[in-house]
Design a protein around this motif. Structure first.
Motif, PDB file in Angstrom:
ATOM      1  N   LEU A 145       8.502   7.983 -60.793  1.00 57.65           N
ATOM      2  CA  LEU A 145       8.717   6.739 -61.537  1.00 57.65           C
ATOM      3  C   LEU A 145       7.385   6.130 -61.959  1.00 57.65           C
ATOM      4  CD1 LEU A 145      10.697   4.506 -62.507  1.00 57.65           C
ATOM      5  CD2 LEU A 145      10.387   3.424 -60.262  1.00 57.65           C
ATOM      6  N   HIS A 146       6.388   6.157 -61.078  1.00 59.92           N
ATOM      7  CA  HIS A 146       5.071   5.604 -61.404  1.00 59.92           C
ATOM      8  C   HIS A 146       4.309   6.522 -62.342  1.00 59.92           C
ATOM      9  CE1 HIS A 146       5.022   3.271 -57.297  1.00 59.92           C
ATOM     10  NE2 HIS A 146       6.113   3.054 -58.019  1.00 59.92           N
ATOM     11  N   GLY A 150       6.023   4.043 -65.106  1.00 62.83           N
ATOM     12  CA  GLY A 150       5.312   2.800 -64.809  1.00 62.83           C
ATOM     13  C   GLY A 150       3.878   2.770 -65.288  1.00 62.83           C
ATOM     14  N   ASN A 151       3.045   3.670 -64.777  1.00 65.39           N
ATOM     15  CA  ASN A 151       1.627   3.660 -65.137  1.00 65.39           C
ATOM     16  C   ASN A 151       1.380   3.974 -66.613  1.00 65.39           C
ATOM     17  OD1 ASN A 151      -0.211   3.039 -62.815  1.00 65.39           O
ATOM     18  ND2 ASN A 151       1.051   4.603 -61.844  1.00 65.39           N
ATOM     19  N   LEU A 154       2.631   0.783 -68.730  1.00 67.32           N
ATOM     20  CA  LEU A 154       1.798  -0.399 -68.544  1.00 67.32           C
ATOM     21  C   LEU A 154       0.379  -0.172 -69.078  1.00 67.32           C
ATOM     22  CD1 LEU A 154       2.974  -1.517 -64.996  1.00 67.32           C
ATOM     23  CD2 LEU A 154       3.467  -2.627 -67.168  1.00 67.32           C
ATOM     24  N   HIS A 170      -4.312   0.956 -63.744  1.00 65.53           N
ATOM     25  CA  HIS A 170      -3.991   0.556 -62.381  1.00 65.53           C
ATOM     26  C   HIS A 170      -4.606   1.456 -61.324  1.00 65.53           C
ATOM     27  CE1 HIS A 170      -0.749  -0.883 -65.103  1.00 65.53           C
ATOM     28  NE2 HIS A 170      -1.104  -2.002 -64.534  1.00 65.53           N
ATOM     29  N   SER A 228       7.850  -1.042 -56.345  1.00 63.25           N
ATOM     30  CA  SER A 228       7.760  -0.537 -57.716  1.00 63.25           C
ATOM     31  C   SER A 228       8.198  -1.548 -58.771  1.00 63.25           C
ATOM     32  CB  SER A 228       8.595   0.743 -57.857  1.00 63.25           C
ATOM     33  OG  SER A 228       8.107   1.744 -56.998  1.00 63.25           O
ATOM     34  N   TRP A 229       9.446  -2.005 -58.717  1.00 66.10           N
ATOM     35  CA  TRP A 229       9.960  -2.854 -59.782  1.00 66.10           C
ATOM     36  C   TRP A 229       9.363  -4.248 -59.728  1.00 66.10           C
ATOM     37  CZ3 TRP A 229      12.033  -0.415 -63.618  1.00 66.10           C
ATOM     38  CH2 TRP A 229      12.685   0.792 -63.398  1.00 66.10           C
ATOM     39  N   GLY A 232       5.661  -3.880 -60.699  1.00 66.51           N
ATOM     40  CA  GLY A 232       5.584  -3.484 -62.105  1.00 66.51           C
ATOM     41  C   GLY A 232       5.851  -4.662 -63.029  1.00 66.51           C
ATOM     42  N   TRP A 233       6.861  -5.473 -62.681  1.00 66.33           N
ATOM     43  CA  TRP A 233       7.165  -6.665 -63.472  1.00 66.33           C
ATOM     44  C   TRP A 233       6.001  -7.644 -63.426  1.00 66.33           C
ATOM     45  CZ3 TRP A 233       8.797  -9.246 -67.233  1.00 66.33           C
ATOM     46  CH2 TRP A 233       8.954 -10.631 -67.188  1.00 66.33           C
ATOM     47  N   HIS A 235       2.838  -6.955 -63.117  1.00 72.11           N
ATOM     48  CA  HIS A 235       1.801  -6.432 -64.009  1.00 72.11           C
ATOM     49  C   HIS A 235       2.155  -6.714 -65.470  1.00 72.11           C
ATOM     50  CE1 HIS A 235      -0.992  -4.288 -61.393  1.00 72.11           C
ATOM     51  NE2 HIS A 235       0.023  -3.848 -60.689  1.00 72.11           N
TER      52      HIS A 235
END
Length: 396
Positions: A145-146, A150-151, A154, A170, A228-229, A232-233, A235
């Motif tokens: 997921l990251h 995610g990464n 973002l 990140h 994670s969530w 992530g939010w 960020h």
């Protein structure tokens, strides 16, 4: 017969004024991995010849991490305020080095590989970021997921919003000039601290570079502190908050533009597109789009001026142009003209209805006057309010 060469893992005492590099690690119950991280950092300092220190910013560990750090010659800074950013800020403030390298104390980064960071700093760069996607991510080191969502998302948002020359926003391993980063006034206390540093460094036009960095699976038996969530939010929320033109101006301009095109097309009468007829109800939504879009664009101007006033980012030619054009005199004149025009159109609509004795109203014809009237009155009041608000923000 070959023999193993052992490197002393306890640092020799270095005067605070002679320290070139402080290696800062945030810590919260990292007894499983803290020792190996400090030993690697000490070996780097011993083998590279870099005069340095290891600083552990402890966030209230209860597993004996502080004693482990002290036994290996690291300096422990107790940080009562919880959070990744809070710990790192305290560690940076307490460090003595001209340069600071920061990295997690979970053994996911190799502190023996800091020389490329130091060399970039010596070349004159003020922030040197690791890039895990260039250096390699070992199996199991980063959740899918990251790694794939995610990464990349973002980091792309960061490059898009701020034109930052950074591919891995990140990465937890990075190094910087202490005075340059301290001057940014970093504030966030959570995981979004990583984004704040890059964003504010970009806005301040700090020289940045990247070096490949390898990410390994961390050595802990417990789950990581990262959520994670939620993180992530945090960020993404930070990236949007400091990018008012992407959060407000561009969406507002698009909405107002579409609304204005529809408004012009529908004012004379209904518009037929194939089997679909766009009438007065579409005209109403078009006017709402113009109002909302204009409000968003005015928010963008106000947010940019507020950011300059609070020193969240430096001024720019565009901000100075907005400061000039959104003067209280200009906005009051523009607002008064629109408000007066709206009232005149409303009077015309009322006069037409009065001509029928206030009976048998032509609803569609009246609405084609009432909607522009309401639109102009709303925009006029909005311009007046924005003018006074920007005057408040730009006053000395």
């Amino acid at each position: 017969m070959a023999s193993d060469i052992m490197v002393e893992t306890r640092p020799h005492a270095v005067a605070a004024n002679d320290i070139e590099l402080s290696i800062v690690m945030p810590c919260l119950n990292e007894a499983e991995t803290l020792a190996i991280c400090i030993e690697k950092a000490n070996r780097f300092l011993a083998t590279s010849g870099v005069a340095g220190e290891v600083v552990i910013a402890d966030n209230g560990s209860t597993d004996g991490s502080q004693d482990i750090a002290r036994s290996l010659g690291a300096r422990v800074v107790d940080v009562p305020a919880r959070g990744y950013g809070a710990a790192l800020q305290a560690g940076i403030i307490a460090s003595h080095g001209r340069y600071v390298a920061m990295g997690d104390s979970d053994d996911s980064y190799d502190f023996e590989g800091l020389m490329p960071f130091v060399l970039k700093l010596r070349e004159g760069y003020e922030l040197v970021m690791g890039n895990r996607f260039q250096g390699g991510i070992k199996p199991g080191a980063m959740p899918p997921l990251h790694r794939y969502l995610g990464n990349p998302v973002l980091s792309f948002a960061g490059r898009l919003f701020y034109d930052a020359p950074i591919g891995d926003f990140h990465c937890g391993l990075r190094a910087f000039r202490r005075d340059s980063i301290m001057a940014l006034g970093l504030r966030t206390t959570g995981m979004e601290f990583a984004s704040e540093m890059v964003v504010k460094a970009t806005l301040a036009h700090i020289r940045m570079a990247e070096v490949p960095t390898t990410l390994s699976p961390d050595g802990r038996s417990r789950p990581p502190h990262l959520r994670s969530w939620r993180d992530g939010w945090r960020h993404l929320k930070f990236l949007l908050t400091f990018a008012p033109k992407w959060l407000f101006f561009y969406p507002g301009a698009a909405l107002a533009g579409i609304g204005l095109v529809l408004l012009i097309a529908l004012l004379p009468g209904s518009l037929r597109l194939g089997s679909v007829t766009l009438g007065v109800h579409t005209l109403l939504f078009a006017a709402a789009g113009v109002i909302i879009g204009a409000q968003l664009m005015s928010f963008a101007v106000v947010a940019r001026l507020f950011g300059v006033r609070e020193r969240l980012w430096p001024t720019s030619p565009r901000i100075e142009l907005a400061r000039t054009w959104f003067s209280i005199d200009r906005t009051c004149v523009a607002g008064a003209i629109m408000l007066l025009a709206g009232i005149v159109i409303a009077a015309v609509a009322l006069g037409g209805w009065a001509g029928t004795g206030f009976r048998n109203m032509n609803v569609e014809g009246t609405m084609r006057l009432a909607i522009p009237s309401v639109l102009l009155c709303a925009l006029g009041v909005q311009a007046l309010v924005t003018g006074f608000f920007t005057a408040l923000l730009t006053s000395d």
